[in-house]
Write a protein that holds these residues in place. Structure first.
Motif, PDB file in Angstrom:
ATOM      1  N   UNK A   1      34.217  34.922  56.031  1.00  0.00           N
ATOM      2  CA  UNK A   1      35.353  33.801  54.987  1.00  0.00           C
ATOM      3  C   UNK A   1      36.055  35.813  54.505  1.00  0.00           C
ATOM      4  N   UNK A   2      37.277  35.496  54.276  1.00  0.00           N
ATOM      5  CA  UNK A   2      38.238  36.771  53.959  1.00  0.00           C
ATOM      6  C   UNK A   2      37.837  36.518  52.336  1.00  0.00           C
ATOM      7  N   UNK A   3      37.611  36.516  51.384  1.00  0.00           N
ATOM      8  CA  UNK A   3      37.374  36.677  49.814  1.00  0.00           C
ATOM      9  C   UNK A   3      35.683  37.000  49.890  1.00  0.00           C
ATOM     10  N   UNK A   4      35.484  38.605  50.635  1.00  0.00           N
ATOM     11  CA  UNK A   4      34.045  38.696  50.187  1.00  0.00           C
ATOM     12  C   UNK A   4      33.825  39.901  49.023  1.00  0.00           C
ATOM     13  N   UNK A   5      34.989  40.410  49.667  1.00  0.00           N
ATOM     14  CA  UNK A   5      34.776  41.335  48.454  1.00  0.00           C
ATOM     15  C   UNK A   5      35.370  41.690  47.285  1.00  0.00           C
TER      16      UNK A   5
ATOM     17  N   UNK B   1      33.936  44.380  51.859  1.00  0.00           N
ATOM     18  CA  UNK B   1      35.299  44.767  51.965  1.00  0.00           C
ATOM     19  C   UNK B   1      35.831  44.872  53.322  1.00  0.00           C
ATOM     20  N   UNK B   2      34.668  45.931  53.683  1.00  0.00           N
ATOM     21  CA  UNK B   2      34.950  45.483  55.029  1.00  0.00           C
ATOM     22  C   UNK B   2      35.143  44.367  55.916  1.00  0.00           C
ATOM     23  N   UNK B   3      34.535  43.652  55.879  1.00  0.00           N
ATOM     24  CA  UNK B   3      34.562  42.277  56.227  1.00  0.00           C
ATOM     25  C   UNK B   3      35.617  41.379  56.228  1.00  0.00           C
ATOM     26  N   UNK B   4      36.041  41.937  54.633  1.00  0.00           N
ATOM     27  CA  UNK B   4      37.402  41.050  54.306  1.00  0.00           C
ATOM     28  C   UNK B   4      38.592  41.522  55.469  1.00  0.00           C
TER      29      UNK B   4
END
Ligand code: ADP
Length: 710
Positions: free
Chosen positions: A396-400, A371-374
């Motif tokens: 990429x923005x949908x790892x969470x 989620x931190x990634x996103x």
């Protein structure tokens, strides 16, 4: 670490690795960059080098919506600015001023290309409407580009398009406008590859996202159903809703498949749902952890998270995107704090070794990291700058959603473990219950028997007491009544001697002899009375033994013969003989008796028979079994005086003597039959008489058979 934890962590590790190694079309490693609005791909071999991101310096025409024709005009006056993509135009310096997100612009890139095969271009979502021309041809668009908020319609529509390059230069012209979102422009990379590379990438992305959506959706429904069946555990409800929210979100980020299905779906609404899912997800997840580990979470912090989370969610519902977009940064910061709190909780639960703590802890950790990634990917600091070092790691923005899937996986393992443990417990309890039931039944039977025994004992004790009381009363009464007569006789004889009325020594002697015999009689009577009293109160102990029927018959017969010889009576004996029938072998049939006491009964019956018969009469004895073969039946009969019907009911009463008996001259005490009756009853047998006056009498008594040897 326990073996189980190792097993589960290996599982989790394999699962995470699988997700992280999901095949993705290879990207160029040495990233070619556009310089001065031109990207040189003349040495690029797509098949070897892979898909290329069209990053780098693009021509940028702010507040201008230019078409390819405009660029063909020789008198194009537009100022050639450069912007490094990907990034939002926010904070881009133009004419010495930083741009905001709102506005419109045209981007242009020339690509030097040496490939003549069909190419694919993959467009990300562009903030928030665009139009793309490739080599002068309008190729793709999303929403409606316009110069103010009313003229434009926002839409996110990632898509792929195929182009057939005809020359060695490919020109891309993109008009972008945004008035609805905080950020404007091209925030993610546009990608170029061969047609098949691009379609592969798109299909694999889509497949994975739909897989993700399906998994989360099913898990959400599954947990909600679990809650419906067991409303006591609220954790399943929170978790179910959380999964459903995130599954919805999955369709609205990444390839945004939902808009592919419904291209005219309101951007505003889609954006709202997507943001709402994220905002509500945070408090829901806290609620979930709180209900699983109530003792390890802080009530105050939980309440605070709920308050903030739901308030932000509320704002999203009530305000348009351009308003709630502005608060997004604050919510992202808030989420970071929540992550710290969650991290604290998982440390605590692992430390306290709560059930499933390790698995859930791992799951939460992965979810936090993903989620931190996103959050970073969608953060303004990321969007507003082109050279952020994080761009090297965050692509990429949908790892969470993947993080959640991993978490769901770990959570379902915990659930499965819990369920199987509960099943095991239930089975164990059932077994114990069955055992308990059986032993309970045994115990109930045992206790009932014990109760029944003590009831019987009490009853017999009561009978014994009342019998003793009664026999004592009778004894006193009898003594006062029946001893008086002989005593009066004795007193008469003695007084006659003392008074000197009888002087003749011979007569005196005769008187004294009479006195003596009366005293003997009294003695005998007192002894019999005592015996009777003891028998009635069951204080007399019987000397019970196992005696074969044959032995008893032989003993009775012997006594009968001796007595009858003395009295010259005719006798008849009929005895059951040993039959061939093995149930009737007298040696093998046993009675539990006191043979001496029964001898007294038998003697009494025979002596009565002698007493109440004349020499002409016959006395007979017979031994038989009752019809049910449960008892031995002894009969003593005579053909003597018999007993009148009036007297029959009383002859077993103590001191009862027939009126015909000369009481003063006989040795009869009237106690014999009473004693006989008590002895027989003591042996659980019965005694009775049949008689007719002048016709003789028959006395019967029975004795229960104790056992038969086969
Ligand atoms: P007793 O010591 O007088 O024999 P029992 O109790 O033995 O006292 O008998 C009670 C009475 O039963 C006797 O007085 C007698 O009248 C009657 N009786 C007992 N046996 C016989 C019998 N075989 N024939 C007739 N009368 C009998």
């Amino acid at each position: 670490m326990k073996r189980k934890s190792i097993k589960t962590s290996v599982f989790l590790y394999i699962f995470i690795s699988l997700i992280l190694t999901i095949p993705r079309t290879s990207f160029a490693m040495d990233k070619p960059q556009a310089i001065n609005g031109t990207l040189d791909l003349s040495n690029w071999t797509y098949h070897q080098d892979g898909i290329v991101k069209l990053d780098g310096q693009w021509e940028f025409y702010w507040k201008e919506l230019l078409t390819p024709e405009d660029f063909n005009k020789v008198d194009l006056e537009s100022e050639n600015n450069l912007i490094v993509l990907p990034r939002a135009w926010n904070k881009y310096e133009f004419d010495g001023q930083e741009l905001s997100g709102k506005g419109y612009a045209t981007y242009r890139l020339l690509i030097k290309n040496n490939s003549d095969e069909s190419l694919g271009i993959k467009l990300p979502r562009i903030f928030t409407a665009y139009k793309l021309w490739v080599n002068g041809e309008l190729t793709a668009w999303a929403g409606q580009v316009g110069t103010d908020i009313n003229q434009m319609t926002p839409q996110y529509l990632p898509q792929i398009k195929y182009i057939n390059p005809t020359s060695d230069t490919i020109e891309l012209v993109i008009q972008v406008s945004n008035f609805r979102h905080r950020s404007g422009g091209i925030l993610e990379s546009i990608k170029l590859g061969t047609a098949s590379q691009i379609s592969d990438l798109y299909i694999s992305n889509l497949t994975l996202e739909l897989f993700l959506f399906g998994s989360l959706f099913i898990m959400g429904i599954y947990h909600i159903i679990l809650f419906i069946f067991r409303t006591k555990d609220k954790s399943t409800l929170f978790f179910g809703i959380f999964c459903l929210l995130i599954s919805m979100r999955t369709l609205l980020v990444g390839e945004i498949y939902f808009i592919n299905l419904f291209p005219s779906f309101s951007w505003e609404l889609a954006h709202k749902i997507q943001t709402f899912a994220y905002y509500l997800g945070v408090p829901l997840f806290t609620l979930f952890l709180k209900s699983v580990f109530p003792e390890d979470t802080s009530k105050r912090i939980n309440r605070l998270i709920l308050l903030i989370g739901f308030s932000f969610g509320f704002i999203v519902l009530l305000t348009p995107a351009r308003v709630f977009n502005d608060i997004n940064t604050y919510y992202q910061i808030f989420t970071f704090f929540v992550f710290i709190y969650l991290f604290y909780i998982i440390t605590i639960i692992c430390y306290r070794k709560r059930e499933g703590a390790f698995l859930i802890g791992m799951g939460v950790l992965v979810l936090i990291l993903f989620s931190i990634n996103d959050i970073l990917f969608l953060s303004t600091m990321f969007a507003d700058s082109d050279d952020h070092f994080l761009r090297n790691f965050i692509t990429r923005g949908n790892l969470s959603s993947w993080g959640l899937l991993i978490f769901v996986f770990s959570q379902s393992m915990v659930l499965a473990k819990k369920l199987s443990r509960s099943f095991y417990k239930v089975e164990l309890l059932t077994e114990e219950l069955i055992e308990l039931n059986v032993s309970l039944e045994d115990k109930v039977i045992e206790r009932t028997l014990a109760l029944e025994n003590s009831r019987r004992e009490l009853q017999s004790a009561y009978h014994a007491v009342s019998r003793s009381e009664k026999s004592l009363q009778d004894l006193i009464q009898n003594i006062s009544h029946d001893l008086r007569t002989p005593l009066t006789g004795i007193k008469g004889y003695i007084n006659a001697i003392l008074d000197g009325k009888v002087k003749d020594p011979e007569k005196q002697n005769k008187y004294l002899e009479r006195t003596n015999s009366k005293i003997d009689f009294l003695n005998n009577m007192i002894q019999e009375l005592l015996d009777l009293s003891q028998l009635q109160s069951r204080q007399m102990k019987l000397n019970i033994e196992e005696v074969p029927v044959r032995t008893l018959i032989e003993s009775f017969t012997k006594r009968f013969n001796i007595d009858s010889l003395r009295n010259n009576r005719k006798v008849e004996i009929s005895s059951i003989s040993d039959s061939q029938d093995e149930t009737l072998i007298l040696e093998n049939i046993f009675l539990m008796i006191d043979i001496e006491k029964l001898d007294r009964v038998f003697y009494n019956l025979i002596s009565n028979a002698h007493k109440y018969t004349t020499d002409d009469d016959t006395i007979s004895i017979s031994f038989n079994f009752t019809d049910d073969k449960e008892k031995l039946l002894v009969e003593v009969s005579d053909s003597g005086f018999g007993i009148s019907t009036d007297e029959l009911p009383y002859i077993f009463d103590r001191f009862y003597m027939s009126s015909n008996v000369d009481k003063s001259n006989s040795n009869s005490t009237g106690l014999g039959l009473s004693i006989a009756k008590e002895i027989v009853n003591y042996h659980r047998g019965e005694i009775w008489v049949t008689s007719e006056l002048g016709q003789g009498s028959s006395f019967f008594f029975t004795l229960p058979i104790y056992k038969r040897l086969s």
